[in-house]
Design an enzyme around this catalytic site. Sequence first.
Site, PDB file in Angstrom:
ATOM      1  N   ASN A 191      -5.076  -0.496  -2.044  1.00 22.57           N
ATOM      2  CA  ASN A 191      -3.863  -1.304  -2.198  1.00 22.57           C
ATOM      3  C   ASN A 191      -3.661  -2.343  -1.101  1.00 22.57           C
ATOM      4  O   ASN A 191      -2.859  -3.249  -1.244  1.00 22.57           O
ATOM      5  CB  ASN A 191      -2.634  -0.400  -2.276  1.00 22.57           C
ATOM      6  CG  ASN A 191      -2.543   0.551  -1.116  1.00 22.57           C
ATOM      7  OD1 ASN A 191      -3.466   1.349  -0.911  1.00 22.57           O
ATOM      8  ND2 ASN A 191      -1.488   0.482  -0.344  1.00 22.57           N
ATOM      9  N   CYS A 241       6.439   0.331   5.463  1.00 19.53           N
ATOM     10  CA  CYS A 241       6.876   1.730   5.385  1.00 19.53           C
ATOM     11  C   CYS A 241       7.942   1.820   4.307  1.00 19.53           C
ATOM     12  O   CYS A 241       8.508   0.816   3.899  1.00 19.53           O
ATOM     13  CB  CYS A 241       7.523   2.180   6.683  1.00 19.53           C
ATOM     14  SG  CYS A 241       6.564   1.791   8.109  1.00 19.53           S
ATOM     15  N   THR A 294       2.520   9.081  -7.117  1.00 19.03           N
ATOM     16  CA  THR A 294       2.599  10.057  -6.015  1.00 19.03           C
ATOM     17  C   THR A 294       2.646  11.480  -6.562  1.00 19.03           C
ATOM     18  O   THR A 294       1.931  12.370  -6.077  1.00 19.03           O
ATOM     19  CB  THR A 294       3.860   9.781  -5.162  1.00 19.03           C
ATOM     20  OG1 THR A 294       3.771   8.446  -4.662  1.00 19.03           O
ATOM     21  CG2 THR A 294       3.996  10.762  -4.020  1.00 19.03           C
TER      22      THR A 294
HETATM   23  N1  PLP Z   1      -1.514   4.913  -4.660  1.00 18.05           N
HETATM   24  C1  PLP Z   1      -1.593   3.599  -4.426  1.00 18.05           C
HETATM   25  C2  PLP Z   1      -2.929   2.985  -4.166  1.00 18.05           C
HETATM   26  C3  PLP Z   1      -0.437   2.809  -4.431  1.00 18.05           C
HETATM   27  O1  PLP Z   1      -0.532   1.499  -4.179  1.00 18.05           O
HETATM   28  C4  PLP Z   1       0.801   3.444  -4.692  1.00 18.05           C
HETATM   29  C5  PLP Z   1       2.049   2.665  -4.635  1.00 18.05           C
HETATM   30  O2  PLP Z   1       2.253   1.820  -3.789  1.00 18.05           O
HETATM   31  C6  PLP Z   1       0.820   4.814  -4.942  1.00 18.05           C
HETATM   32  C7  PLP Z   1      -0.362   5.521  -4.922  1.00 18.05           C
HETATM   33  C8  PLP Z   1       2.092   5.533  -5.245  1.00 18.05           C
HETATM   34  O3  PLP Z   1       2.507   5.274  -6.574  1.00 18.05           O
HETATM   35  P1  PLP Z   1       4.042   5.486  -6.968  1.00 18.05           P
HETATM   36  O4  PLP Z   1       4.790   4.327  -6.410  1.00 18.05           O
HETATM   37  O5  PLP Z   1       4.061   5.506  -8.465  1.00 18.05           O
HETATM   38  O6  PLP Z   1       4.454   6.786  -6.399  1.00 18.05           O
END
Ligand code: PLP
Length: 384
Positions: free
Chosen positions: A160, A336, A81
């Site tokens: 995801n 969520c 993130t």
């Molecule tokens: N992007 C995708 C596709 C994800 O699946 C996730 C986490 O679920 C994130 C970004 C965020 O990553 P992080 O948990 O390291 O902040």
Amino acid sequence: MTKGKLPLLKKMIYFDNAATTPLAPEVISVMHQVMTEIPGNPSSTHALGRKARVLIEDARLTVAGILKVSPAEIFFTSSGTEALNTVLFSAVLDSRIKNIISSRLEHHAVLHTLEIIDKRGWANVHFVNTDAAGHVSLIHLEELLSENEKSMVCLMLANNEIGNLLPYKEVAELCHKNDALFLTDAVQAVGKMKLNLANSGIHFAACSGHKFHGPKGIGILYINKDVTISPLIYGGGQEREMRSGTENIYGIAGIAKAMEVSYASFDEKTAHLRALKNRMIEALKLNFSGAIFNGDCESNGLINLLSVSLPTKSRSEMLLQRLDMDGVAVSGGSACSSGALGTSHVMDALGKNHELPVIRISFSRYNTFEEVDQFIEVLKKAYK
Ligand code: PLP
């Protein structure tokens, strides 16, 4: 290949590896060693500080080697993130980027950031069309790029929820043709796809340790050497001024080890994931006629992920609760941060009507064929 379950998961069937993965034993061992043997601050010039500094630079070398980039292009962050936020905010606040082209299938780490950027008028946000299987329209992308100058494209390498993979080479070509920057969310791709970022045409990529058996709270930002951005976090100037804050040396050692282990005997590991997925597809088709696989996951897509809509009147939450009570952890397609289930923005974007419950099944190398068979029996019971 790692055979059998991790000790801590002996009693559970854990098929929620797209949400997070258990730590690999090799990672636990390295992190424990760092915690007990390296107390220094990497910015200190004495021996203990230097030891911590060497650890970070060794980890950077490992990560860069696997992603086929230069160590100078790798920055450690607190999460996927943060890596995504850094690029998106910096690009628009620098005033270099006036348009961001993304999709409605992105993770909230992107979508909620774009909402802020849009609301505050820092850049125009455009969404590229996607079809019912979640494919990005390259024709529409080209149109958007040709109509909007000073653009950044932000599209995920692997989704995801449904596992769709981006044709990133074509996207990169369009970006380069139109003088646009290309940011990709590679969080779900690491450990499941071989990545050669140097030759990819991608300018920025975000990764996250906890999706490939590394620790939570550590991420990686790749910034191609030909582009520069400003930091999001200012302070002591760590990470070559890109990301201030005393480095999370345990996380950094852990993420590098996790990546190293994930890409060792990679073909063997991925063959196992593919075989688990194929067995699950066959068993779901055999036992639940009318099951619908969402997006591209049945034939293509991420090798460890399946999203299936089941033909039952049971609500998604009920089904998940029953599975949970029987020791099976899967996801309902969307969770969520509060833990409550909401409707999925990805399913909305695919035009799904939410009537059928969706289950997202995501495997790791620690899963076994026996677990797939047990899962089917538990699901049949929960289904009644
Ligand atoms: N992007 C995708 C596709 C994800 O699946 C996730 C986490 O679920 C994130 C970004 C965020 O990553 P992080 O948990 O390291 O902040």
